[in-house]
Enzyme design. Sequence first.
Site, mmCIF file in Angstrom:
data_model
loop_
_atom_site.group_PDB
_atom_site.id
_atom_site.type_symbol
_atom_site.label_atom_id
_atom_site.label_comp_id
_atom_site.label_asym_id
_atom_site.label_seq_id
_atom_site.Cartn_x
_atom_site.Cartn_y
_atom_site.Cartn_z
ATOM 1 N N CYS A 101 -53.739 51.512 -30.726
ATOM 2 C CA CYS A 101 -54.307 50.168 -30.824
ATOM 3 C C CYS A 101 -53.246 49.111 -30.528
ATOM 4 C CB CYS A 101 -54.899 49.952 -32.215
ATOM 5 S SG CYS A 101 -55.724 48.355 -32.425
ATOM 6 N N CYS A 198 -59.596 52.566 -39.331
ATOM 7 C CA CYS A 198 -60.558 51.475 -39.516
ATOM 8 C C CYS A 198 -61.943 51.769 -38.952
ATOM 9 C CB CYS A 198 -60.004 50.188 -38.900
ATOM 10 S SG CYS A 198 -59.850 50.202 -37.096
#
Length: 364
Positions: A101, A198
């Site tokens: 990410c 997440c």
Amino acid sequence: MRVLAAMSGGVDSAVAAARMAEAGHDVVGVHLALSRNPQSYRSGARGCCTIEDSRDARRAADVIGIPFYVWDLAERFHADVVEDFVSEYAAGRTPNPCLRCNEKVKFSAVLDRALALDFDAVATGHYARIVDTADGVRELHRAVDPAKDQSYVLGVLTQEQLKHAFFPLGDTPKTEVRAEAERRGLSVAAKPDSHDICFIADGNTPGFLSKHLGEAPGDIVDAQGNKLGEHQGTHGFTVGQRKGLKIGTPAADGKPRFVLDISPVDRTVTVGSRAELAVSSLTASKPRWCGPEPREELHVKAQLRAHGEQVAVTARIEGDQVHVRFDEPTSAVAPGQAVVLYDGTRVIGSATIDTVSRVAAQHA
């Protein structure tokens, strides 16, 4: 300086944005919407991209007194992080989605868009330090708070990206950051840290992978190929795993077994003793250098997991490959993980582990 502050909705990014504004920069806050379906966002503080987080980020921006926007990067996040995560597990590898990410979203998509909008830099709440040298090189260093140091997942950043990055919290212990948030009147001062992946709503990684990859039953075997049990999919295992094997058979020394190897092609998971986990060297690819590419053999330290210990190594770079030899054998090194090289506190760069050489195999 015009600075885009990435605000996750947590205490760290809020204080980072406040510090940049207080330093006199022209700061704009932005929250990244990373879910294709907002209804699938988590409740509470399990992740870092929930609906509640976006609201917390907006409230923090209001208190700081900076403009605030939400950027929809759901498609980019799904392609570069979620799909990569699933495909890596399908190939028997163990990826780090936070590292991916940072590489593909926060410091590629976000930074590229920020520069296109005439911002000078992006600031985040990561715990790491940037040191400017006399020759104009920006070095990435560990944070002063070792328990919160995030330099490992930032080891993918290039020199060009570091030139447009700020990590305002790198010189501050986490306890002081929370106290500062309280003094500033930020409602997230006591908000719990996020720990889970997440995009996995319930924290059940095997369940998430089974949903996306389906069941593919196979055998659990020892290093000699003897069948010890069965499994429902290799994606439910990682190298070094001890719990959840459900084979009920200890190793020859009477101690627990660990996952040594994962082979999706023949659906086999190989287990063995802790001693059989020992690795003497590894080969990694796709290196990302934080500064100039090393030209000579390196005698440095390496970190193999986000919160793992440093180990002494000798590293040699050959084109797109990094060959790492451990001074002393180390355990639980999994293909797909990142090996990050350090010179003291300075991050040299990162590469993705492809293959490992086990001590037991060499002595067989």
